[in-house]
Enzyme design. Structure first.
Site, PDB file in Angstrom:
ATOM      1  N   CYS A  29       0.836  -1.202   0.000  1.00 58.94           N
ATOM      2  CA  CYS A  29       0.000   0.000   0.000  1.00 58.94           C
ATOM      3  C   CYS A  29       0.873   1.257   0.000  1.00 58.94           C
ATOM      4  O   CYS A  29       1.552   1.526   0.986  1.00 58.94           O
ATOM      5  CB  CYS A  29      -0.886  -0.027   1.247  1.00 58.94           C
ATOM      6  SG  CYS A  29      -1.678   1.533   1.629  1.00 58.94           S
ATOM      7  N   CYS A  66       0.373   3.580   3.018  1.00 56.36           N
ATOM      8  CA  CYS A  66       0.987   3.085   4.255  1.00 56.36           C
ATOM      9  C   CYS A  66       2.472   3.438   4.289  1.00 56.36           C
ATOM     10  O   CYS A  66       3.005   3.839   5.326  1.00 56.36           O
ATOM     11  CB  CYS A  66       0.824   1.571   4.370  1.00 56.36           C
ATOM     12  SG  CYS A  66      -0.882   1.025   4.580  1.00 56.36           S
TER      13      CYS A  66
END
Length: 138
Positions: free
Chosen positions: A50, A53
């Site tokens: 991600c 993230c």
């Protein structure tokens, strides 16, 4: 300030959550309680699948380290690989305690509930992270 970081997966999350955030002993230990929901790390790197993230994580850790005078516990909960996370029936999507919509999500936990939350669109913003961390009082 000391920050205790504990990693959890779907398989062992409940035990860590109960011990660190939900038990009566944890509730009265005076520590700042945080949940950080993240994508799983790629096997060949330290990054997650991600991109949000990967941007938010260093900001959150930097802001945690900048806090003075209060110990904290950070439960990092890894949501799984992309197909696992994208399932609308993912346990943390449907759990009313968390109601996750995206990752990363940072939650300050107080008195048995989410007291403050930053979703994937805010978890990388220093001022938002500072506000979430400071809102619990020192």
């Amino acid at each position: 300030m000391a920050v205790e970081k504990v990693d959890a997966t779907l398989a062992d999350f409940d035990a860590h959550f109960d011990r660190l955030l939900a038990s009566p002993a944890a509730a009265s230990d005076g520590k700042l309680k945080l949940l950080l929901f993240l994508a799983d790390r790629e096997p060949d790197s330290s990054l997650t699948w991600c991109p949000d993230c990967n941007v938010a994580e260093p900001v959150i850790y930097e802001r945690l380290e900048a806090l003075q005078g209060r110990d904290a516990v950070l439960l990092r909960a890894y949501v799984g690989d992309k197909p696992t996370w994208r399932d609308p029936a993912h346990p943390w999507r449907v759990d009313p305690r968390f109601g996750l919509k995206g990752v990363p999500t940072l939650i300050r936990w107080e008195n048995g509930a989410a007291a403050a939350r930053l979703g994937d669109d805010e978890a990388h913003l220093k001022d938002k992270v500072d506000a979430l961390l400071g809102a619990g009082g020192n």
